[in-house]
Design a protein around this motif. Structure first.
Motif, PDB file in Angstrom:
ATOM      1  N   SER A 276      61.371  46.569  15.189  1.00 53.56           N
ATOM      2  CA  SER A 276      62.206  46.655  14.000  1.00 53.56           C
ATOM      3  C   SER A 276      62.540  45.251  13.531  1.00 53.56           C
ATOM      4  O   SER A 276      62.447  44.294  14.306  1.00 53.56           O
ATOM      5  CB  SER A 276      63.485  47.448  14.278  1.00 53.56           C
ATOM      6  N   GLY A 277      62.885  45.126  12.267  1.00 57.66           N
ATOM      7  CA  GLY A 277      63.315  43.847  11.730  1.00 57.66           C
ATOM      8  C   GLY A 277      62.214  42.980  11.161  1.00 57.66           C
ATOM      9  O   GLY A 277      62.478  41.853  10.725  1.00 57.66           O
ATOM     10  N   PHE A 278      60.971  43.472  11.162  1.00 60.35           N
ATOM     11  CA  PHE A 278      59.889  42.686  10.578  1.00 60.35           C
ATOM     12  C   PHE A 278      58.732  43.608  10.210  1.00 60.35           C
ATOM     13  O   PHE A 278      58.679  44.768  10.621  1.00 60.35           O
ATOM     14  CB  PHE A 278      59.407  41.610  11.549  1.00 60.35           C
ATOM     15  N   ARG A 279      57.793  43.070   9.447  1.00 58.48           N
ATOM     16  CA  ARG A 279      56.607  43.829   9.059  1.00 58.48           C
ATOM     17  C   ARG A 279      55.404  43.323   9.844  1.00 58.48           C
ATOM     18  O   ARG A 279      55.254  42.114  10.055  1.00 58.48           O
ATOM     19  CB  ARG A 279      56.331  43.663   7.566  1.00 58.48           C
ATOM     20  N   PHE A 280      54.533  44.220  10.242  1.00 61.20           N
ATOM     21  CA  PHE A 280      53.350  43.842  11.009  1.00 61.20           C
ATOM     22  C   PHE A 280      52.480  42.841  10.248  1.00 61.20           C
ATOM     23  O   PHE A 280      51.844  41.987  10.860  1.00 61.20           O
ATOM     24  CB  PHE A 280      52.527  45.075  11.355  1.00 61.20           C
ATOM     25  N   VAL A 281      52.462  42.929   8.938  1.00 58.94           N
ATOM     26  CA  VAL A 281      51.595  42.042   8.172  1.00 58.94           C
ATOM     27  C   VAL A 281      52.112  40.599   8.160  1.00 58.94           C
ATOM     28  O   VAL A 281      51.390  39.689   7.755  1.00 58.94           O
ATOM     29  CB  VAL A 281      51.419  42.524   6.723  1.00 58.94           C
TER      30      VAL A 281
ATOM     31  N   THR B 254      47.567  40.080   9.687  1.00 58.85           N
ATOM     32  CA  THR B 254      47.026  40.615   8.446  1.00 58.85           C
ATOM     33  C   THR B 254      46.195  41.885   8.624  1.00 58.85           C
ATOM     34  O   THR B 254      46.433  42.883   7.957  1.00 58.85           O
ATOM     35  CB  THR B 254      46.188  39.544   7.736  1.00 58.85           C
ATOM     36  N   ASP B 255      45.239  41.841   9.555  1.00 62.62           N
ATOM     37  CA  ASP B 255      44.314  42.970   9.644  1.00 62.62           C
ATOM     38  C   ASP B 255      44.294  43.631  11.012  1.00 62.62           C
ATOM     39  O   ASP B 255      43.505  44.528  11.261  1.00 62.62           O
ATOM     40  CB  ASP B 255      42.905  42.551   9.282  1.00 62.62           C
ATOM     41  N   GLY B 256      45.170  43.186  11.922  1.00 64.31           N
ATOM     42  CA  GLY B 256      45.234  43.825  13.222  1.00 64.31           C
ATOM     43  C   GLY B 256      44.068  43.538  14.138  1.00 64.31           C
ATOM     44  O   GLY B 256      43.820  44.301  15.071  1.00 64.31           O
ATOM     45  N   THR B 257      43.343  42.442  13.889  1.00 66.93           N
ATOM     46  CA  THR B 257      42.268  42.056  14.812  1.00 66.93           C
ATOM     47  C   THR B 257      42.847  41.815  16.200  1.00 66.93           C
ATOM     48  O   THR B 257      43.898  41.201  16.341  1.00 66.93           O
ATOM     49  CB  THR B 257      41.588  40.779  14.323  1.00 66.93           C
TER      50      THR B 257
ATOM     51  N   PRO C 153      51.755  31.940  10.528  1.00 66.58           N
ATOM     52  CA  PRO C 153      51.971  30.660   9.850  1.00 66.58           C
ATOM     53  C   PRO C 153      52.024  30.749   8.326  1.00 66.58           C
ATOM     54  O   PRO C 153      52.671  29.924   7.681  1.00 66.58           O
ATOM     55  CB  PRO C 153      50.791  29.807  10.316  1.00 66.58           C
ATOM     56  N   TYR C 154      51.333  31.726   7.740  1.00 62.89           N
ATOM     57  CA  TYR C 154      51.379  31.902   6.294  1.00 62.89           C
ATOM     58  C   TYR C 154      50.969  33.321   5.952  1.00 62.89           C
ATOM     59  O   TYR C 154      50.370  34.028   6.787  1.00 62.89           O
ATOM     60  CB  TYR C 154      50.460  30.902   5.572  1.00 62.89           C
ATOM     61  N   SER C 155      51.311  33.741   4.747  1.00 64.48           N
ATOM     62  CA  SER C 155      50.970  35.086   4.303  1.00 64.48           C
ATOM     63  C   SER C 155      49.458  35.257   4.251  1.00 64.48           C
ATOM     64  O   SER C 155      48.750  34.401   3.760  1.00 64.48           O
ATOM     65  CB  SER C 155      51.576  35.326   2.920  1.00 64.48           C
ATOM     66  N   GLY C 156      48.979  36.356   4.815  1.00 68.27           N
ATOM     67  CA  GLY C 156      47.549  36.594   4.845  1.00 68.27           C
ATOM     68  C   GLY C 156      46.842  35.941   6.006  1.00 68.27           C
ATOM     69  O   GLY C 156      45.620  35.937   6.093  1.00 68.27           O
ATOM     70  N   SER C 157      47.615  35.417   6.944  1.00 71.29           N
ATOM     71  CA  SER C 157      47.025  34.734   8.096  1.00 71.29           C
ATOM     72  C   SER C 157      46.364  35.719   9.055  1.00 71.29           C
ATOM     73  O   SER C 157      46.868  36.810   9.272  1.00 71.29           O
ATOM     74  CB  SER C 157      48.117  33.951   8.831  1.00 71.29           C
TER      75      SER C 157
END
Length: 129
Positions: free
Chosen positions: A25-30, A54-57, A102-106
């Protein structure tokens, strides 16, 4: 507030299976990469499996590759560690951990415990030989 709560540990015979869960809780997986770690008595905490934001690799330690599978359920905000063909040496306290990417889409992920900011309290897995 980021929170992680592990469950699903227990006592199992060698060759058996367990599925660990990590309710988050408290954050998004992405936005966060996530890892499973374990620590046996007298040993350092070691990475078992980890997953990119980003993609769950997923990435696995050599000692568990082919036996353990890490996955996530976005709807339930839960991460899983399916453990098959368990061995005595898998006995440890298992932790779920998260860290902001580190950044969005990482696609970044890490097996280094020191890179993780948020930890659960752990769930004990004991494999009898």
């Amino acid at each position: 507030e980021v929170q992680l709560v592990e469950s699903g540990g227990g006592l199992v015979q060698a060759g058996g299976s367990l599925r660990l869960s990590c309710a988050t809780s408290g954050f998004r997986f992405v936005d966060y990469y996530i890892g499973w770690f374990r620590q046996a008595p007298g040993e350092e905490r070691k990475g078992v499996a980890c997953m990119s934001a980003t993609d769950g690799t997923t990435y696995y330690a050599d000692s568990v590759k082919g036996r353990f599978t890490m996955s996530r359920d976005n709807g339930k905000n839960t991460v899983y560690l399916e453990m098959n063909r368990l061995k005595f040496e898998d006995t440890a306290l298992y932790y779920c951990a998260a860290a902001k990417a580190p950044y969005s889409g990482s696609y970044y992920y890490s097996m280094n415990a020191y890179e993780y900011d948020h930890w659960g309290r752990g769930t004990q897995v004991t494999v009898s030989s």
